[in-house]
Design a protein around this motif. Structure first.
Motif, PDB file in Angstrom:
ATOM      1  N   TYR A  55     -10.087  -1.841 -11.869  1.00  0.00           N
ATOM      2  CA  TYR A  55      -8.219  -1.788 -12.459  1.00  0.00           C
ATOM      3  C   TYR A  55      -7.526  -2.642 -12.742  1.00  0.00           C
ATOM      4  N   LEU A 110      -8.218  -2.048 -16.986  1.00  0.00           N
ATOM      5  CA  LEU A 110      -7.730  -0.105 -17.345  1.00  0.00           C
ATOM      6  C   LEU A 110      -6.900  -0.873 -18.432  1.00  0.00           C
ATOM      7  N   MET A 158      -5.253   6.392 -20.116  1.00  0.00           N
ATOM      8  CA  MET A 158      -6.646   6.714 -19.635  1.00  0.00           C
ATOM      9  C   MET A 158      -7.406   8.460 -19.525  1.00  0.00           C
TER      10      MET A 158
END
Length: 386
Positions: free
Chosen positions: A275, A278, A283
């Motif tokens: 996480y 990212l 995304m």
């Protein structure tokens, strides 16, 4: 970092501050082609309305809520001291409660400063309270200077204060003071990992050398080798946005998960590492259906199956799982996690945003819409076997 202050500002009832990590705000994608968000996400599901979501904690803690209520009413530090004494060496729960109490003191001080500034035209931070917190924390430290709970709460409070304004000329000075109080707290309770976990944030903010940070981490690991909160507090140092890289952070998380004893939540650590690295934008769905993300999701599922149901850190893992499962369009699994966490939203990833409750509610609505696209409805919820 200042995402913590956004969360604190919302925590008028005392507030939980989980893990002083890097600031990250990710836009919530409310719709996608072919997906209609449910217009009434509470209909038939029993979910808590948005305006009633509790942003203070990731899950319920009645003893903590009662102590905070009594402290607000009386401005007395003794409910906090009694709470931490009763918590004892339940280190995961104690760490979360210390952070909550520190957040409550920070909120109270901010309110005091605003009142003083309005009354006298003085700048924020004016007066003697700026380094010791609200009334009850100041009194606690003055009347019971040898209470380890008070020292632990004071140290964490100083970290929160420093993070209010990382660009302040006092930033380093406040963190140095926090380090001093951490070491005082460590002397008052030699076996406790709590002061060392707080010092992880201090060391990160003061840009400690890797060798020094490793030495500090070894002190934490020696005292609480399976402490999920401690691992989450340590992870950012090795991340790309601080003093390491994506490879270093993921390596730390994967080594920890691989060596984790049965019954711990540590196999979920790679999900947090993924996480934090990212991309900020673009995304796409395929990213969340990649092998790396799928492995991290399955590691989190495994950890939750194996760990005790009442593990203090389980709600944190479940909240992040909701975020990933919705992104991956794994609707039934997302609905199962929502059933277990709904009502409290004081956790990553919601606490990184402007409005934790609204961001959580948006993802919840997406999960419901996806569930209903598969033919599900309130009558078929909770999922079979729940």
């Amino acid at each position: 970092m200042d995402a913590l202050l956004v969360l604190l500002a919302a925590l008028a009832l005392g507030g939980f501050v989980f893990l002083p990590w890097m600031r990250r705000r990710r836009a919530v994608q409310h719709t996608r082609q072919g997906l209609v968000v449910a217009s009434d996400p509470m209909a038939g599901y029993g979910f808590v309305p948005l305006e009633e979501l509790d942003v203070r904690l990731p899950g319920p803690d009645r003893e903590l809520a009662d102590a905070l209520a009594e402290m607000r009413r009386t401005h007395d530090w003794r409910p906090a001291a009694a709470l931490l004494k009763a918590t004892g060496d339940d280190w995961e729960r104690r760490w979360q409660r210390v952070q909550t109490l520190a957040g409550a003191a920070a909120f109270e001080l901010a309110a005091e400063e605003a009142t003083e500034q309005q009354r006298r035209g003085t700048p924020p931070g004016y007066g003697d309270g700026g380094r010791t917190g609200g009334i009850w924390l100041r009194t606690w430290r003055a009347e019971a200077p040898k209470d380890p709970g008070g020292a632990q709460t004071h140290a964490q409070f100083l970290v929160v204060q420093a993070l209010r304004d990382p660009g302040s000329p006092d930033f380093r000075m406040i963190l140095e003071e926090a380090r001093t109080v951490c070491r005082e707290a460590a002397l008052l309770a030699p076996g406790s990992p709590i002061p060392y976990i707080t010092e992880l944030a201090v060391a990160r903010g003061l840009h400690d050398r890797p060798a020094d940070y490793e030495e500090l981490w070894s002190e934490v690991a020696r005292r609480a080798p399976q402490h999920m909160g401690a691992h989450l507090a340590a992870l950012p140092y090795w991340s790309q946005k601080w003093h390491g890289s994506r490879k270093e952070a993921e390596s730390f998380a994967e080594r920890t998960a691989a060596a984790a004893p049965a019954g711990t939540l540590l196999p979920a650590l790679p999900l947090f590492a993924v996480y934090e690295h990212l991309p900020e934008a673009n995304m796409v769905r395929s990213l969340f259906q990649s092998a790396v993300v799928e492995r991290a999701i399955e590691g989190a599922h495994f950890a939750l199956r194996e760990a005790p149901d009442d593990h203090p850190m389980a709600p944190h893992v479940r909240h992040l799982l909701v975020w990933f499962l919705v992104r991956a369009e794994r609707w039934p699994e997302a609905m199962e996690q929502l059933r277990l966490v709904d009502g409290h939203v004081g956790a990553v990833p919601w606490s990184y945003g402007h409005s934790p409750a609204a961001e959580y509610a948006a993802y919840r609505a997406l999960a419901i819409a996806g569930w209903e696209q598969l033919g599900g409805n309130g009558a078929g919820y909770p999922p079979a076997g729940a």
